[in-house]
Design a protein around this motif. Structure first.
Motif, mmCIF file in Angstrom:
data_model
loop_
_atom_site.group_PDB
_atom_site.id
_atom_site.type_symbol
_atom_site.label_atom_id
_atom_site.label_comp_id
_atom_site.label_asym_id
_atom_site.label_seq_id
_atom_site.Cartn_x
_atom_site.Cartn_y
_atom_site.Cartn_z
ATOM 1 N N LEU A 271 0.844 -1.193 0.000
ATOM 2 C CA LEU A 271 0.000 0.000 0.000
ATOM 3 C C LEU A 271 0.878 1.241 0.000
ATOM 4 C CD1 LEU A 271 -2.462 -1.084 2.846
ATOM 5 C CD2 LEU A 271 -2.741 -1.432 0.391
ATOM 6 N N VAL A 272 0.474 2.245 -0.755
ATOM 7 C CA VAL A 272 1.183 3.523 -0.784
ATOM 8 C C VAL A 272 0.282 4.552 -0.124
ATOM 9 C CG1 VAL A 272 2.175 5.318 -2.239
ATOM 10 C CG2 VAL A 272 2.452 2.923 -2.873
ATOM 11 N N ASN A 273 0.765 5.158 0.934
ATOM 12 C CA ASN A 273 0.000 6.129 1.717
ATOM 13 C C ASN A 273 -1.357 5.556 2.131
ATOM 14 O OD1 ASN A 273 2.060 8.071 1.522
ATOM 15 N ND2 ASN A 273 1.322 8.684 -0.486
ATOM 16 N N GLY A 274 -1.376 4.249 2.490
ATOM 17 C CA GLY A 274 -2.580 3.604 2.976
ATOM 18 C C GLY A 274 -3.565 3.164 1.910
ATOM 19 N N GLU A 275 -3.239 3.343 0.633
ATOM 20 C CA GLU A 275 -4.156 2.998 -0.444
ATOM 21 C C GLU A 275 -3.539 1.958 -1.361
ATOM 22 O OE1 GLU A 275 -5.202 6.539 -2.525
ATOM 23 O OE2 GLU A 275 -6.076 7.496 -0.763
ATOM 24 N N ARG A 276 -4.418 1.144 -1.969
ATOM 25 C CA ARG A 276 -3.959 0.180 -2.966
ATOM 26 C C ARG A 276 -3.338 0.927 -4.137
ATOM 27 N NH1 ARG A 276 -8.067 -4.656 -4.114
ATOM 28 N NH2 ARG A 276 -6.279 -5.208 -5.364
ATOM 29 N N CYS A 277 -2.440 0.271 -4.825
ATOM 30 C CA CYS A 277 -1.803 0.928 -5.962
ATOM 31 C C CYS A 277 -1.473 -0.093 -7.039
ATOM 32 C CB CYS A 277 -0.544 1.662 -5.520
ATOM 33 S SG CYS A 277 0.751 0.547 -4.957
ATOM 34 N N ARG A 278 -1.172 0.411 -8.203
ATOM 35 C CA ARG A 278 -0.703 -0.434 -9.292
ATOM 36 C C ARG A 278 0.820 -0.414 -9.271
ATOM 37 N NH1 ARG A 278 -3.765 1.584 -14.451
ATOM 38 N NH2 ARG A 278 -2.671 -0.196 -15.349
ATOM 39 N N PRO A 279 1.466 -1.420 -9.881
ATOM 40 C CA PRO A 279 2.931 -1.465 -9.870
ATOM 41 C C PRO A 279 3.587 -0.235 -10.503
ATOM 42 C CG PRO A 279 2.040 -3.564 -10.613
ATOM 43 C CD PRO A 279 0.890 -2.618 -10.493
ATOM 44 N N ALA A 280 2.896 0.421 -11.430
ATOM 45 C CA ALA A 280 3.473 1.575 -12.133
ATOM 46 C C ALA A 280 3.271 2.891 -11.394
ATOM 47 C CB ALA A 280 2.871 1.675 -13.535
ATOM 48 N N LYS A 281 2.655 2.871 -10.232
ATOM 49 C CA LYS A 281 2.421 4.107 -9.478
ATOM 50 C C LYS A 281 3.744 4.776 -9.162
ATOM 51 C CE LYS A 281 0.199 6.180 -5.570
ATOM 52 N NZ LYS A 281 -0.226 7.415 -6.179
ATOM 53 N N LYS A 282 3.796 6.072 -9.394
ATOM 54 C CA LYS A 282 5.007 6.842 -9.108
ATOM 55 C C LYS A 282 5.001 7.278 -7.651
ATOM 56 C CE LYS A 282 6.577 7.126 -13.390
ATOM 57 N NZ LYS A 282 7.903 6.814 -13.844
ATOM 58 N N ILE A 283 6.141 7.075 -6.991
ATOM 59 C CA ILE A 283 6.281 7.495 -5.594
ATOM 60 C C ILE A 283 7.439 8.465 -5.488
ATOM 61 C CG2 ILE A 283 5.281 5.406 -4.616
ATOM 62 C CD1 ILE A 283 8.187 4.484 -4.024
ATOM 63 N N GLY A 284 7.420 9.274 -4.458
ATOM 64 C CA GLY A 284 8.481 10.239 -4.244
ATOM 65 C C GLY A 284 8.861 10.321 -2.782
ATOM 66 N N VAL A 285 9.759 11.220 -2.486
ATOM 67 C CA VAL A 285 10.243 11.413 -1.119
ATOM 68 C C VAL A 285 9.073 11.752 -0.204
ATOM 69 C CG1 VAL A 285 11.757 12.823 0.348
ATOM 70 C CG2 VAL A 285 12.488 12.172 -1.946
ATOM 71 N N GLY A 286 9.011 11.070 0.943
ATOM 72 C CA GLY A 286 7.969 11.325 1.936
ATOM 73 C C GLY A 286 6.789 10.378 1.855
ATOM 74 N N ASP A 287 6.664 9.632 0.771
ATOM 75 C CA ASP A 287 5.552 8.674 0.675
ATOM 76 C C ASP A 287 5.768 7.534 1.663
ATOM 77 O OD1 ASP A 287 4.119 10.006 -1.276
ATOM 78 O OD2 ASP A 287 5.066 8.939 -2.938
ATOM 79 N N GLU A 288 4.648 7.036 2.200
ATOM 80 C CA GLU A 288 4.705 5.926 3.154
ATOM 81 C C GLU A 288 4.254 4.652 2.441
ATOM 82 O OE1 GLU A 288 3.344 5.997 7.519
ATOM 83 O OE2 GLU A 288 1.727 4.985 6.436
ATOM 84 N N ILE A 289 5.049 3.596 2.600
ATOM 85 C CA ILE A 289 4.749 2.324 1.953
ATOM 86 C C ILE A 289 4.599 1.264 3.026
ATOM 87 C CG2 ILE A 289 5.637 0.556 0.395
ATOM 88 C CD1 ILE A 289 7.057 2.805 -1.115
ATOM 89 N N GLN A 290 3.497 0.487 2.930
ATOM 90 C CA GLN A 290 3.263 -0.630 3.845
ATOM 91 C C GLN A 290 3.366 -1.915 3.037
ATOM 92 O OE1 GLN A 290 -0.623 0.285 5.384
ATOM 93 N NE2 GLN A 290 0.261 1.036 7.293
ATOM 94 N N VAL A 291 4.167 -2.852 3.536
ATOM 95 C CA VAL A 291 4.360 -4.133 2.870
ATOM 96 C C VAL A 291 3.950 -5.235 3.835
ATOM 97 C CG1 VAL A 291 6.030 -5.658 1.780
ATOM 98 C CG2 VAL A 291 6.275 -3.198 1.522
ATOM 99 N N LYS A 292 2.949 -6.029 3.427
ATOM 100 C CA LYS A 292 2.476 -7.144 4.251
ATOM 101 C C LYS A 292 3.113 -8.419 3.723
ATOM 102 C CE LYS A 292 -1.928 -4.874 4.821
ATOM 103 N NZ LYS A 292 -3.310 -4.839 4.381
ATOM 104 N N ARG A 293 3.924 -9.056 4.571
ATOM 105 C CA ARG A 293 4.558 -10.325 4.207
ATOM 106 C C ARG A 293 4.340 -11.285 5.360
ATOM 107 N NH1 ARG A 293 10.196 -9.776 1.491
ATOM 108 N NH2 ARG A 293 9.398 -11.553 0.376
ATOM 109 N N GLY A 294 3.420 -12.210 5.150
ATOM 110 C CA GLY A 294 3.084 -13.141 6.219
ATOM 111 C C GLY A 294 2.407 -12.396 7.347
#
Length: 154
Positions: free
Chosen positions: A40-63
Motif C-alpha cells: 500500500l502507498v500512503n494507505g491505499e492500494r496501488c498499481r505497480p506503475a504508481k510513481k512514488i516520491g520522497v515522503g511517501d509511506e509504503i506498507q508491505v504485508k509479508r506473512g
C-alpha cells in the motif's frame, strides 16, 4: 549516490523502488504484491506503475509482518544491503517485529523436528512407516464395516 542509481527523476515506480531497496527479491514479486493489496502507498492500494516520491509511506504485508517504510530518496537500480538505509526510513513499530518473531518461534516449536544428523529415512524406516500406514488403513476399514453392520440392524 551517483545519478545513475537515483535516476534523474524525483519520482519512481513503486515496484522498482521496493525491489531496489530489497523489500522484495524480484520486481515480479513487488508487482504481484501491488495487485494483491499487500503493498500500500500512503494507505491505499496501488498499481505497480504508481510513481512514488520522497515522503511517501509504503506498507508491505509479508506473512504476519507488516513493514512500514518512508521513502527517503528515489532509486532506480538495486543497491547493496548496507546502503538501503540511505533510501528509506523504517517506521515499523518494534512490537510488530516482536509479534512476527513470536509467531515464527511458536511455529518452530509446533512443527515436527528431525533429530540432528538423522538425515533421510533409510529403506527400513520407510518400510516400517508403510507397514504402520497399512495397519491404520486396515483398522479404519474394520471400523467402517462395524459401523455399517450397526446401521443395518436398525
Amino acid at each position: 549516490m551517483d545519478k545513475s542509481e537515483t535516476g534523474s527523476e524525483e519520482r519512481v515506480r513503486v515496484d522498482v523502488w521496493t525491489w531496489a531497496v530489497r523489500l522484495f527479491k524480484t520486481r515480479s514479486l513487488a508487482a504481484a504484491a501491488c495487485k494483491n493489496a499487500r503493498l500500500l502507498v500512503n494507505g491505499e492500494r496501488c498499481r505497480p506503475a504508481k510513481k512514488i516520491g520522497v515522503g511517501d509511506e509504503i506498507q508491505v504485508k509479508r506473512g504476519v509482518l507488516t513493514r512500514t517504510v518512508e521513502v527517503k530518496g528515489p532509486l532506480q537500480k538495486r543497491v547493496g544491503a548496507s546502503r538501503v538505509d540511505d533510501f528509506l526510513i523504517d517506521r515499523t513499530p518494534p512490537e510488530e517485529y516482536e509479534r512476527a518473531a513470536e509467531v515464527a518461534r511458536a511455529t518452530r516449536e509446533t512443527t515436527v523436528q528431525r533429530e540432528a544428523g538423522a538425515g533421510r529415512p533409510t529403506k527400513k524406516d520407510r518400510r516400517d512407516l508403510d507397514e504402520l500406514m497399512e495397519d491404520a488403513a486396515e483398522e479404519k476399514e474394520a471400523f467402517e464395516r462395524l459401523l455399517k453392520s450397526f446401521s443395518r440392524g436398525r
